[in-house]
Scaffold this motif. Structure first.
Motif, mmCIF file in Angstrom:
data_model
loop_
_atom_site.group_PDB
_atom_site.id
_atom_site.type_symbol
_atom_site.label_atom_id
_atom_site.label_comp_id
_atom_site.label_asym_id
_atom_site.label_seq_id
_atom_site.Cartn_x
_atom_site.Cartn_y
_atom_site.Cartn_z
ATOM 1 N N ALA A 163 -7.451 -5.832 4.542
ATOM 2 C CA ALA A 163 -8.479 -6.059 5.543
ATOM 3 C C ALA A 163 -8.314 -7.417 6.215
ATOM 4 N N ALA A 164 -7.941 -8.429 5.412
ATOM 5 C CA ALA A 164 -7.738 -9.768 5.966
ATOM 6 C C ALA A 164 -6.551 -9.788 6.925
ATOM 7 N N GLY A 215 0.781 -1.233 0.000
ATOM 8 C CA GLY A 215 0.000 0.000 0.000
ATOM 9 C C GLY A 215 0.807 1.275 0.000
ATOM 10 N N ARG A 216 2.061 1.228 -0.441
ATOM 11 C CA ARG A 216 2.915 2.418 -0.364
ATOM 12 C C ARG A 216 3.296 2.977 -1.734
ATOM 13 N N ARG A 217 2.888 2.348 -2.806
ATOM 14 C CA ARG A 217 3.304 2.793 -4.134
ATOM 15 C C ARG A 217 2.095 3.052 -5.022
ATOM 16 N N ARG A 267 -9.219 -3.416 -5.587
ATOM 17 C CA ARG A 267 -10.057 -4.236 -4.720
ATOM 18 C C ARG A 267 -9.236 -5.353 -4.076
ATOM 19 N N TYR A 268 -8.327 -5.934 -4.840
ATOM 20 C CA TYR A 268 -7.467 -6.981 -4.298
ATOM 21 C C TYR A 268 -6.682 -6.444 -3.104
#
Length: 317
Positions: free
Chosen positions: A312-313, A272-274, A305-306
């Protein structure tokens, strides 16, 4: 070269979390463990333990041996293979217990006879089913404590893992996860190198020419690889290279390249950083649209979405 390439293939393996436990079991006893989304491993002290995976012969786990179940298949743990098993979840529920990620699980069961101390861990890996390595692993890997392929210090690493997980000192979760990485890699090395004659991705990895091509794909997934370029890089004709790669790996060169690119991208997405375009370019796609189309074919979901569902998991653990 084989071991260097194997190191490259193992580079991305990082444990997200580890669920650990110590079971004190007295004969007779038999427990059925359901399938899990992780890679359980087991070792024991005291009396031997049997492990049975459906479709496989029973494995006798001697004290100090290791067993790894790379795919997390349902299995039976028992003092003797002829005993009817009790469901693990039901056994824990009867004792008012449930598995937790923040606390090691300890419980006792059995008929009061000869004692086995079973130490267990379930190593949870992101995207393990998509890692090319897992596609060549059998349902169960048994490594004897006396196997010469096992590093002499592996037993000490295992003991450190057990102590870290059971004491719950500050930072134990991180320490246990890192020690689990070391254990996992050592167990895989002990299994993989002697069994290189098996078909699939590993067989291709250890072939002098195809192994070089796989290494190039893994080291430089962003390059505009074609079958011609890969064949030339390893000194083979296009037709011979393509046929040999497909025979050994079970995929075409471009099919394997695409699968590995998507696997690498999935790791970046979960971080989630790029930016999406940066991730796309890092695996050889010049546009978000082309990358999104390829990623959806691979995972069944668009990248955004992936990433949301994976993160979240992970937070829910």
């Amino acid at each position: 070269m084989a071991r260097d390439l194997l190191s490259d293939a193992l580079t991305d393996l990082r444990a997200d979390a580890v669920v650990t436990g110590h079971f004190t079991l007295t004969a007779p006893w038999s427990i059925r463990k359901g399938a899990v989304s992780g890679a359980p491993f087991r070792t024991c002290k005291g009396q031997p333990v049997y492990i049975i995976v459906q479709g496989q012969p029973p494995v006798r786990l001697e004290p100090g041996d290791f067993v790894l179940l790379p795919h997390g298949d349902e299995h039976i743990l028992c003092s003797s293979p002829d005993l009817p098993p009790v469901d693990f979840d039901a056994l824990m529920a009867a004792q008012g217990m449930r598995p937790r990620f923040d606390t090691p699980l300890e419980f006792s069961a059995g008929g009061g006879g000869a004692r086995s101390d079973l130490y267990t861990g379930i190593v949870l890996y992101q995207h393990s089913a998509r890692n090319p390595l897992f596609s060549v692993l059998p349902p169960i890997i048994h490594v004897s404590a006396h196997d010469p392929a096992v590093a002499p210090w592996l037993a000490n690493t295992l003991q450190s893992f057990i102590e870290e997980s059971m004491r719950c000192q500050p930072g134990w979760a991180v320490a246990a996860a890192r020690l689990a990485d070391v254990l996992f890699v050592q167990l895989l090395r002990a299994h993989l190198v002697p069994s290189a004659d098996r078909a699939g991705w590993l067989r291709g990895l250890l072939d002098p020419h195809i192994g070089q091509a796989i290494a190039l794909i893994y080291r430089y997934p962003q390059r505009e690889w074609t079958v011609d370029a890969l064949a030339a890089a390893v000194g083979m004709s296009r037709s011979r290279f393509s046929a040999r790669f497909t025979e050994l790996v079970g995929q075409t060169p471009i099919g394997h390249l695409t699968a590995y690119r998507m696997y690498r991208a999935s790791l970046e997405l979960t971080g989630g950083r790029r930016r999406l375009i940066d991730i796309a370019e890092s695996v050889g796609y010049s546009s978000e649209k082309a990358f999104t189309r390829a990623f959806r074919r691979w995972s069944g979901l668009p990248p955004s979405r992936y990433a949301r569902e994976r993160m979240a998991a992970l937070r829910a653990r």
